[in-house]
Scaffold this motif. Structure first.
Motif, mmCIF file in Angstrom:
data_model
loop_
_atom_site.group_PDB
_atom_site.id
_atom_site.type_symbol
_atom_site.label_atom_id
_atom_site.label_comp_id
_atom_site.label_asym_id
_atom_site.label_seq_id
_atom_site.Cartn_x
_atom_site.Cartn_y
_atom_site.Cartn_z
ATOM 1 N N PRO A 243 0.911 -1.222 -0.108
ATOM 2 C CA PRO A 243 -0.071 -0.037 -0.168
ATOM 3 C C PRO A 243 0.700 1.260 -0.055
ATOM 4 N N ALA A 244 0.721 2.073 -1.074
ATOM 5 C CA ALA A 244 1.550 3.270 -1.170
ATOM 6 C C ALA A 244 1.324 4.540 -0.280
ATOM 7 N N ARG A 245 0.104 4.317 0.098
ATOM 8 C CA ARG A 245 -0.485 5.532 1.259
ATOM 9 C C ARG A 245 -0.119 5.235 2.652
ATOM 10 N N VAL A 246 0.508 4.146 2.852
ATOM 11 C CA VAL A 246 1.090 3.957 4.323
ATOM 12 C C VAL A 246 2.117 4.921 4.537
ATOM 13 N N SER A 247 2.201 5.500 5.693
ATOM 14 C CA SER A 247 3.180 6.662 5.945
ATOM 15 C C SER A 247 4.642 5.854 6.212
ATOM 16 N N SER A 248 5.463 6.639 5.515
ATOM 17 C CA SER A 248 6.882 5.892 5.632
ATOM 18 C C SER A 248 7.309 5.776 7.303
ATOM 19 N N ARG A 249 6.816 6.827 8.137
ATOM 20 C CA ARG A 249 7.071 6.743 9.320
ATOM 21 C C ARG A 249 6.719 5.150 9.996
ATOM 22 N N ARG A 250 5.229 5.140 9.679
ATOM 23 C CA ARG A 250 4.738 3.571 10.147
ATOM 24 C C ARG A 250 5.535 2.531 9.688
ATOM 25 N N VAL A 251 6.039 2.550 8.419
ATOM 26 C CA VAL A 251 6.650 1.308 7.649
ATOM 27 C C VAL A 251 8.064 1.461 8.378
ATOM 28 N N ALA A 252 8.605 2.370 8.515
ATOM 29 C CA ALA A 252 10.078 2.367 9.356
ATOM 30 C C ALA A 252 9.666 1.839 10.794
ATOM 31 N N ARG A 253 8.682 2.245 11.370
ATOM 32 C CA ARG A 253 8.294 1.527 12.794
ATOM 33 C C ARG A 253 8.191 0.223 12.644
ATOM 34 N N ALA A 254 7.541 -0.101 11.759
ATOM 35 C CA ALA A 254 7.184 -1.823 11.818
ATOM 36 C C ALA A 254 8.463 -2.650 11.202
ATOM 37 N N LEU A 255 9.228 -1.691 10.367
ATOM 38 C CA LEU A 255 10.713 -2.522 10.231
ATOM 39 C C LEU A 255 11.471 -2.791 11.163
ATOM 40 N N ALA A 256 11.523 -1.732 11.883
ATOM 41 C CA ALA A 256 12.392 -1.547 13.224
ATOM 42 C C ALA A 256 12.046 -2.754 14.293
ATOM 43 N N TYR A 257 10.820 -3.015 14.292
ATOM 44 C CA TYR A 257 10.072 -4.055 15.157
ATOM 45 C C TYR A 257 10.527 -5.359 14.540
ATOM 46 N N GLU A 258 10.366 -5.624 13.010
ATOM 47 C CA GLU A 258 10.803 -6.666 12.514
ATOM 48 C C GLU A 258 12.202 -7.133 12.713
ATOM 49 N N ARG A 259 13.001 -6.133 12.712
ATOM 50 C CA ARG A 259 14.437 -6.407 13.185
ATOM 51 C C ARG A 259 14.641 -6.739 14.456
ATOM 52 N N GLU A 260 13.964 -5.998 15.163
ATOM 53 C CA GLU A 260 14.223 -6.590 16.831
ATOM 54 C C GLU A 260 13.787 -8.082 17.000
ATOM 55 N N VAL A 261 12.306 -8.465 16.336
ATOM 56 C CA VAL A 261 11.947 -9.542 16.458
ATOM 57 C C VAL A 261 12.902 -10.657 15.867
ATOM 58 N N CYS A 262 13.614 -10.358 14.888
ATOM 59 C CA CYS A 262 14.418 -11.144 14.193
ATOM 60 C C CYS A 262 15.799 -11.535 15.145
ATOM 61 N N ASP A 263 16.219 -10.445 15.808
ATOM 62 C CA ASP A 263 17.370 -10.573 16.568
ATOM 63 C C ASP A 263 17.063 -11.330 17.822
#
Length: 175
Positions: free
Chosen positions: A129-149
């Protein structure tokens, strides 16, 4: 184990794109699985997360909700609460990367994860989805990295996805 995306019955025909029932049945057949379960976020716990994502555009609202790390945390706590005391020595296998189980499991318990995708790879898709804010995506990516770790071994359905974990999320423990 899973979530509202999987439902409370991981053997249900439509759970996790229809594949979880086969995955869990094979794990059980191989005698690798003691128990499989899913959770749904209690409605009372989901309301604040759901309301915080409100949009008159229902599709945008849904996409924002499914990228909400507060929602992920509620699901993670529900999964940890669903583990039985007599299972405390057993390793845990989760499906996907929206559950941060490590804080609830402690450092000694083995935690594995099986993935058919990740957010880092999905955001490159034309369906993202193109309209999801980049800040929200960045927060979710950071969460995914933490989960991965926090995961001991990540099993992926393809080498392409394994490379995505290694390169994009800097996770070196994928198999």
């Amino acid at each position: 184990m899973g979530s509202g995306l999987i439902g409370t019955d991981p053997y249900e025909e439509n759970a996790w794109s229809g594949s979880s029932r086969f995955f869990f049945a094979e794990c059980q057949r191989q005698d690798w699985l003691r128990r499989a379960f899913g959770v749904r976020c209690a409605r009372a716990a989901a309301i604040p997360a759901d309301a915080a994502q409100f949009s008159f555009d229902r599709e945008l609202w849904r996409q924002q909700f499914y990228l909400d790390t507060t929602y992920y945390d509620v699901l993670s706590r529900s999964i940890v609460a669903g583990l039985r005391a007599e299972e405390s020595a057993n390793p845990v296998l989760q499906l996907g990367g929206i559950y941060n189980l490590r804080p609830g499991l402690g450092p000694a318990r083995k935690l594995y994860s099986y993935h058919d995708g990740n957010l880092a790879q999905h955001r490159l898709s034309p369906q993202f989805p193109a309209r999801v804010s980049s800040r929200r995506v960045a927060r979710a990516l950071a969460y995914e990295r933490e989960v991965c770790d926090g995961i001991d071994i990540i099993f992926t359905m393809s080498d392409y996805l394994r490379e995505s974990f290694s390169a994009t999320l800097a996770c070196g423990r994928s198999a």
